[in-house]
Structures are given as C-alpha cells and as structure tokens.
Write an enzyme that holds these catalytic residues in place. Structure first.
Site, mmCIF file in Angstrom:
data_model
loop_
_atom_site.group_PDB
_atom_site.id
_atom_site.type_symbol
_atom_site.label_atom_id
_atom_site.label_comp_id
_atom_site.label_asym_id
_atom_site.label_seq_id
_atom_site.Cartn_x
_atom_site.Cartn_y
_atom_site.Cartn_z
ATOM 1 C CE LYS A 249 -3.721 -1.794 2.772
ATOM 2 N NZ LYS A 249 -4.920 -1.880 1.943
ATOM 3 N NE ARG B 275 -10.629 -10.044 -2.048
ATOM 4 C CZ ARG B 275 -10.914 -9.208 -2.942
ATOM 5 N NH1 ARG B 275 -11.383 -9.730 -4.296
ATOM 6 N NH2 ARG B 275 -11.023 -7.965 -2.551
HETATM 7 N N1 BES Z 1 -7.941 -4.033 4.474
HETATM 8 C C1 BES Z 1 -8.199 -3.492 2.976
HETATM 9 C C2 BES Z 1 -9.485 -2.685 3.060
HETATM 10 C C3 BES Z 1 -9.566 -1.497 3.763
HETATM 11 C C4 BES Z 1 -9.732 -0.320 3.098
HETATM 12 C C5 BES Z 1 -10.111 -1.476 5.101
HETATM 13 C C6 BES Z 1 -9.808 0.912 3.720
HETATM 14 C C7 BES Z 1 -10.394 -0.336 5.717
HETATM 15 C C8 BES Z 1 -10.334 0.794 5.204
HETATM 16 C C9 BES Z 1 -8.350 -4.785 2.248
HETATM 17 O O1 BES Z 1 -7.359 -5.732 2.650
HETATM 18 C C10 BES Z 1 -7.768 -4.291 0.845
HETATM 19 O O2 BES Z 1 -6.583 -3.625 0.835
HETATM 20 N N2 BES Z 1 -8.264 -4.399 -0.325
HETATM 21 C C11 BES Z 1 -8.128 -4.068 -1.476
HETATM 22 C C12 BES Z 1 -8.598 -5.091 -2.351
HETATM 23 C C13 BES Z 1 -8.068 -4.618 -3.929
HETATM 24 C C14 BES Z 1 -6.405 -5.162 -3.982
HETATM 25 C C15 BES Z 1 -8.703 -5.782 -4.684
HETATM 26 C C16 BES Z 1 -8.827 -2.797 -1.867
HETATM 27 O O3 BES Z 1 -9.963 -2.288 -1.387
HETATM 28 O O4 BES Z 1 -8.385 -1.685 -2.277
HETATM 29 MN MN MN Z 2 -5.313 -5.427 1.926
#
Ligand code: BES
Ligand code: MN
Ligand code: ZN
Length: 510
Positions: free
Chosen positions: A284, A358
C-alpha cells in the site's frame, strides 16, 4: 469501565458532578425534554429560556453546560441536544437517546459521576441511555504499551466518566434491571473490541490476539482451540498461511465457542483478523497504511459477540472463528502470481497480495462450514470499494439468501447500526476466473466490494445460509468523535451480531 447505576432519586436530589437533561428543537426555540422537570423547576421553570439565551437550539449532539440553580445537588447542568421534537404521541427513538447520552458522556470525561435525566419511558429507554452513555464514555488508554495512558509517561489522560446514574431507572423492576445488565455486558464487550482495534500492531500480533481470546474464554467458560502455524500447515490452511508467511509474527486460527445446553440453533461467526495490513508485496502507498492496525476489526467484533452471548447466557450456540495473520512484504512473502492451495482443496491465484482478507476468510469459512451451522456470518474490513460506495458510517450486507439479507439489515437498524443491502451479481463471477487456478483473488475493479463477496461465496458449503458484513467504512473513525462513537476503533458490528444471536436464541429470525 464506567459503572452504571439505576437511580430512584429525583434529578435534583442526586449527588453528581453534573445532571444531564435533554433539549429538543421546538418550532419556537429549544424545548426541555421530559425527565428534566425537577431541574427546570430549580430554574423557576425557565430552563428553556436560559438555554436559548446561551445559544442552545436543541440540535442533535449539541452540548451546553451551565451552572446549576440552587436546589440542585449537582453543581452543573449539561443540556444535550435531541434534534426535532417527536410527533405527538411518539417518544424519542432509541438511537436518538443513545447518541445524546453518548455526546453527554464524552463531554463529562474526567468527571466522577453524571446523573442522566433524559426522557425515558420504559426499559428500552434505559437500555438506550445506558448503552449510549457507557459507549460514549470510552477512552483508550493502553497506547504506549506501558499500560497506563496513551499520551506518554508524564501526561495524564482525562479518563472516562467514572459513573453513569440513570435517573428514572427502576432498580427493583426486573425488566429495568435486565436492561441495565444487558447494557453493561454488551458495552464492556464493544469496548473490548475497541481496545483490541486501537492497540498498535507491534503490541497485538496474531499470537497475542489469540492469547487474549484464550484468556477471556477461560474467564467466561468458553472453549477455545488455537491452530498455530504448524497446525495450520498440517491442516492445509493455505489461505491463512499464504497471507501470514511474509511476517515474522506467524498466523493463527482461533475457534472460540459458546454453547448452551438447550440451544436449538448454531451460528458460526467468522472474523477477518489482519493485525496489520501493509498490502504485502502489492504494498500500500503511504496515505493508505496508517490506520491498517484496524484490519482485525472483524475478528474483534466476532470475539466480543461470542463473549457477550456467554455473559448473557443466550440459548444459542455461537462459534467464533478468528482468522489472524499479519500481511507483510518480505523475502518469504507470497508473490503476485503465486497459487495457494486453500483449506478444503480449492486453489487460488493471488493476483494482488493486498486482497488478503478474502484469503484468510476463505479458509475459515470453509472450516466453519464443516460443522454444519444453521448460518455463517463473516465480518471484515474487506474492501476500500465498500467505503467508496457507502461512506464511513455504513456497512454493506451481502448474502446468499435474500430473506437473510433483509433480516440482517433490520437487526442492524434495531440496534442503531447503519447498514445497507448489497447485491452479488452473477456476471462478476467470471472476472475472478484464473488460467492457473480455480479462482483468482481479484477481478473487475468496478464493484470491488461485490467481487470480494462473490469470491467468499465460493467457499460457503451448499445449503448453508451465509451473510457477509463489509465493515471497512465504519470500523475505524478517523475523524472526530460523534454521538457515542469515539475516534479510532468503533466496535462496529458487535451490537448487530449480539442481536442476531438473541433473535436466533428466541427463534425469531423473521
Ligand atoms: N484492508 C483492506 C480494505 C480496507 C480499506 C479496510 C480501507 C479499511 C479501510 C483490504 O485488505 C484491501 O486492501 N482491499 C483492497 C482489495 C483490492 C486489492 C482488490 C482494496 O479495497 O483496495
Ligand atoms: Mn489489503
Ligand atoms: Zn486488509
């Protein structure tokens, strides 16, 4: 935690640091709400006029403090806004009372005792005021690891309001007493979830989280089973292992079970427990990782709900599954393009290591399904897409059963949690086809929250009712506190899960 008492004294006679009264927005200025009669009398019946002069309007969440008039034992009156005066014959709804009590309790942080003289008509009113006040009083004070306060060794935290006295409560009436006891048990567990969420990731790794669950289970007569990295390997939990393998802190799968001898139904609750989500190799960027200690909020909610059910002795079996891992990049981390062999044998191509929730949930949902529960509900801070769709205060509900989706939505509404039903459109399924595995962990970007739901659905055993709560928005409050919601971890979904367990126990699932 803040203590709760039901008080039979009048608001005027109660010894407290402040007496809390309600003020609503009337057509011609602020209106003092029921419950405040004795206080208004001490002001010669002019409390509304005094408040108006001070600039109070009765708007929701507004807090006005004024010195008490003679005849009142408390030195301060705190008037909290209730919003519009309800239509004739209607009382204030529970969520209005909860929020007002929460705002008042926050404004009294550092004080010893608040006397809450809000418009309460019945035990439900006591529940609402007690829940709101106890939730609003929460402060996190374990921040720097020395166990004392979050602000550093030499600075004192204000600390929570120490005692909430509910005026108009009837301590000798069974229903009132039960309402107070339920509120105390429930809020203690919501606050436990908040504490876990607020704990920095260096102080709460998967093993530490599992140890917390084992300790609480001991205290409340629950059964736990903890699979460590060896046991996970032996069991073939490729999703949880694949996510956790980049971290020096190995993953865990915790099963925490409450059983009632006369239970007719069994619910399985599955929580995403990423103690820190860096994104892994699909790292990230800065700006997206500062709050990712909150990525175990689903597991915290599940844990809290199971303990609450035990405290309340609900006539239902509740099995919590905490899928705990830290998602880190390193030489041992899963790479984009790797294929994982999940629990139960399905294979998944990891296209993006940041879609890790997931993966851990898939293992846990499959495992939970083996026990043939009547329903599975998973709770997860799963997608940024859900935050984009619904904002920061509303969680998304996806299910494989329309009636269950409606039920979950209703239940959340009953307890004052905002949620919205979301679809799982079939056409999105082909997006997660993979040329090298049964599935890919990422599909179309559009509708990303639904794609995640569709992925999870693949791991739900045939014939089992399943619900998925994506709490990525409401789990962690990055802006200022409001109502009974603090900054930081909120404990989202705990109250919904507990109500679901209660309704299941009562055989009342609609
Ligand atoms: N933990 C994050 C989602 C999240 C985002 C939680 C903001 C709380 C606040 C999750 O693991 C994630 O990174 N999801 C990605 C998925 C994508 C790579 C398909 C996302 O939502 O960007
Ligand atoms: Mn994530
Ligand atoms: Zn995550």
């Amino acid at each position: 935690m803040t203590a709760l008492t039901l008080s039979t004294s009048s608001a005027a006679a109660l010894r407290a640091d402040a007496v809390v009264v309600g003020v609503a927005k009337g057509a011609k200025g602020p209106v003092v709400a029921a419950g405040a009669e004795a206080v208004d009398k001490a002001f010669g019946g002019k409390l509304a006029a005094v408040l108006e002069t001070l600039g109070a309007t009765g708007a929701e969440g507004e807090v006005t403090k004024l010195p008490a008039a003679s005849g009142l034992k408390a030195p301060v009156v705190l008037a909290v806004g209730l919003g519009e005066v309800p239509a004739k014959g209607d009382g204030y709804d529970a969520e209005t009372l909860r929020r007002a009590a929460g705002a008042a309790a926050r404004a009294l942080s550092g004080s010893k005792k608040g006397a809450f003289a809000l418009p309460i008509e019945d035990p439900a009113g006591v529940s609402a005021v007690a829940e709101g006040a106890l939730l609003g009083a929460y402060t996190y004070d374990k921040g720097n690891g020395n166990g004392e306060n979050a602000k550093g060794k030499d600075k004192k935290n204000n600390g929570p309001l120490a005692e909430v006295a509910v005026v108009g409560g009837k301590p000798r009436d069974k229903a009132y007493k039960a309402a107070a006891e339920r509120a105390t048990a429930l809020v203690a567990e919501v606050n436990r979830a908040r504490d876990l969420i607020n704990t920095p990731s260096n102080l709460l790794n998967p093993a530490a989280f599992a140890a917390e669950a084992v300790a609480a289970a001991k205290e409340h007569g629950l059964k736990t089973e903890v699979l460590d990295e060896k046991a996970l390997k032996k069991g073939g939990y490729g999703g949880i292992l694949g996510v956790g393998q980049g971290s020096d802190a190995p993953p865990r799968l915790v099963r925490i079970a409450y059983t009632h001898p006369k239970a007719e139904k069994t619910l399985a609750l599955v929580g995403k427990g990423i103690t820190y989500d860096s994104g892994g190799i699909s790292l990230k960027p800065a700006g997206h990782n500062e709050t990712m200690k909150c990525d175990m909020s689903g597991a915290a909610a599940v844990f809290a709900a199971v303990v609450t059910a035990a405290k309340l002795g609900l006539r239902v079996n509740l099995t919590g599954w905490l899928a705990l891992a830290e998602n880190m990049p390193s030489g041992s981390a899963t790479r984009p393009g790797d294929v994982l062999s999940m629990y139960g044998g399905k294979t998944v191509e990891v296209l993006n290591t940041d879609a890790e929730g997931r993966l851990v949930l898939a293992d846990a949902i499959t495992r939970a399904g083996e026990e043939k529960p009547d329903a599975i509900v998973d709770v997860a801070t799963l997608t940024g897409a859900m935050v984009l769709a619904l904002g920061n205060r509303t969680f998304g509900i996806m299910t494989n059963d329309e009636a269950f989706r409606t039920t979950l939505h209703e239940i959340a509404g009953e307890v004052g949690e905002q949620s919205w039903p979301m679809p799982l459109p079939d056409h999105l399924r082909k997006g997660i086809d993979s040329p090298v595995a049964d599935l890919a962990n990422m599909g179309e970007r559009m509708g990303g929250g639904l794609v995640a739901g569709i992925f999870l659905k693949e791991f739900v055993a045939d014939g089992i009712t399943w619900g998925h709560l994506d709490i990525a928005g409401p789990a962690f409050n990055e802006s200022g506190p409001f109502g009974y919601t603090p900054k930081g971890g909120t404990g989202a979904a705990v109250r919904t899960l507990v109500r679901l367990a209660e309704r299941t126990a009562d055989g009342d699932l609609g």
